[in-house]
Scaffold this motif. Sequence first.
Motif, PDB file in Angstrom:
ATOM      1  N   TYR A  33       6.360   6.960  18.499  1.00 46.21           N
ATOM      2  CA  TYR A  33       6.777   5.874  17.607  1.00 46.21           C
ATOM      3  C   TYR A  33       7.930   5.059  18.187  1.00 46.21           C
ATOM      4  O   TYR A  33       8.053   3.868  17.881  1.00 46.21           O
ATOM      5  CB  TYR A  33       7.051   6.391  16.191  1.00 46.21           C
TER       6      TYR A  33
ATOM      7  N   ASP B 282       7.884  -1.370  10.392  1.00 39.88           N
ATOM      8  CA  ASP B 282       7.613  -1.595   8.971  1.00 39.88           C
ATOM      9  C   ASP B 282       6.583  -2.692   8.721  1.00 39.88           C
ATOM     10  O   ASP B 282       6.242  -2.975   7.570  1.00 39.88           O
ATOM     11  CB  ASP B 282       8.898  -1.855   8.185  1.00 39.88           C
TER      12      ASP B 282
ATOM     13  N   THR C 175       6.405  14.463  10.604  1.00 42.30           N
ATOM     14  CA  THR C 175       7.321  13.693  11.455  1.00 42.30           C
ATOM     15  C   THR C 175       7.090  12.201  11.272  1.00 42.30           C
ATOM     16  O   THR C 175       8.040  11.428  11.175  1.00 42.30           O
ATOM     17  CB  THR C 175       7.161  14.096  12.934  1.00 42.30           C
ATOM     18  N   ARG C 176       5.831  11.796  11.196  1.00 36.76           N
ATOM     19  CA  ARG C 176       5.520  10.378  10.966  1.00 36.76           C
ATOM     20  C   ARG C 176       6.127   9.913   9.640  1.00 36.76           C
ATOM     21  O   ARG C 176       6.675   8.812   9.559  1.00 36.76           O
ATOM     22  CB  ARG C 176       4.006  10.157  10.964  1.00 36.76           C
ATOM     23  N   ALA C 177       6.081  10.738   8.600  1.00 33.05           N
ATOM     24  CA  ALA C 177       6.635  10.367   7.298  1.00 33.05           C
ATOM     25  C   ALA C 177       8.151  10.164   7.367  1.00 33.05           C
ATOM     26  O   ALA C 177       8.700   9.340   6.626  1.00 33.05           O
ATOM     27  CB  ALA C 177       6.288  11.426   6.254  1.00 33.05           C
ATOM     28  N   ARG C 178       8.833  10.913   8.246  1.00 34.54           N
ATOM     29  CA  ARG C 178      10.279  10.717   8.417  1.00 34.54           C
ATOM     30  C   ARG C 178      10.571   9.408   9.137  1.00 34.54           C
ATOM     31  O   ARG C 178      11.636   8.815   8.941  1.00 34.54           O
ATOM     32  CB  ARG C 178      10.889  11.883   9.186  1.00 34.54           C
ATOM     33  N   ILE C 179       9.648   8.951   9.970  1.00 32.26           N
ATOM     34  CA  ILE C 179       9.847   7.718  10.742  1.00 32.26           C
ATOM     35  C   ILE C 179       9.414   6.497   9.938  1.00 32.26           C
ATOM     36  O   ILE C 179      10.139   5.505   9.867  1.00 32.26           O
ATOM     37  CB  ILE C 179       9.061   7.797  12.074  1.00 32.26           C
ATOM     38  N   LEU C 180       8.221   6.558   9.358  1.00 33.82           N
ATOM     39  CA  LEU C 180       7.671   5.453   8.563  1.00 33.82           C
ATOM     40  C   LEU C 180       7.841   5.815   7.096  1.00 33.82           C
ATOM     41  O   LEU C 180       7.008   6.488   6.510  1.00 33.82           O
ATOM     42  CB  LEU C 180       6.189   5.241   8.902  1.00 33.82           C
ATOM     43  N   LYS C 181       8.932   5.372   6.520  1.00 32.24           N
ATOM     44  CA  LYS C 181       9.326   5.828   5.185  1.00 32.24           C
ATOM     45  C   LYS C 181       8.506   5.209   4.048  1.00 32.24           C
ATOM     46  O   LYS C 181       8.423   5.783   2.975  1.00 32.24           O
ATOM     47  CB  LYS C 181      10.810   5.566   4.980  1.00 32.24           C
ATOM     48  N   GLN C 182       7.898   4.042   4.267  1.00 37.10           N
ATOM     49  CA  GLN C 182       7.115   3.382   3.226  1.00 37.10           C
ATOM     50  C   GLN C 182       5.630   3.443   3.586  1.00 37.10           C
ATOM     51  O   GLN C 182       5.247   3.014   4.675  1.00 37.10           O
ATOM     52  CB  GLN C 182       7.549   1.925   3.072  1.00 37.10           C
ATOM     53  N   PRO C 183       4.792   3.931   2.708  1.00 44.34           N
ATOM     54  CA  PRO C 183       3.354   4.023   2.997  1.00 44.34           C
ATOM     55  C   PRO C 183       2.648   2.687   2.773  1.00 44.34           C
ATOM     56  O   PRO C 183       1.804   2.536   1.889  1.00 44.34           O
ATOM     57  CB  PRO C 183       2.877   5.098   2.017  1.00 44.34           C
ATOM     58  N   THR C 184       3.000   1.696   3.598  1.00 40.45           N
ATOM     59  CA  THR C 184       2.444   0.349   3.440  1.00 40.45           C
ATOM     60  C   THR C 184       1.425   0.034   4.529  1.00 40.45           C
ATOM     61  O   THR C 184       1.284  -1.113   4.938  1.00 40.45           O
ATOM     62  CB  THR C 184       3.570  -0.695   3.461  1.00 40.45           C
TER      63      THR C 184
END
Length: 130
Positions: free
Chosen positions: A56, A71, A93-102
């Motif tokens: 990422y 983002d 780990t991806r969820a910690r990096i990309l905080k908004q599920p957009t």
Amino acid sequence: MTPIVVPVPGVFPYEQLGFTNCVRHGDVLYLSGVASLDAQGQVIGDDIDAQTVQTYENIGRILAAGGSSLDRILQMTSFVVDLGRNGGGYVATRARILKQPTYTSAVIGVSALMMTGLLVEVQCCAAVSN
């Protein structure tokens, strides 16, 4: 519209493999599969968490070169070696990096990737920032 190749400093250049890291078409960037490689093409990290972070970071560099950012990702397809063992770590780990599920996403388990030692590769497209 003609696709425009986006030059990306500091990331392993894929042109030597016959394609490019990023193409812009209109207001969308299309990224080839990005992995945990340094600028010389060496694998960075030996576990899924370290490789996900580096992947990422590379995606972020590519997107910035094209006028976008993490983002602004619209869609991604992630390829994870040994999904049963590495899938949960990748998603966390991806969820910690990309905080908004957009973004839309698919995570696909594979037996191997192009370079020995790689555990994850992510292909995505993103909107260009205005």
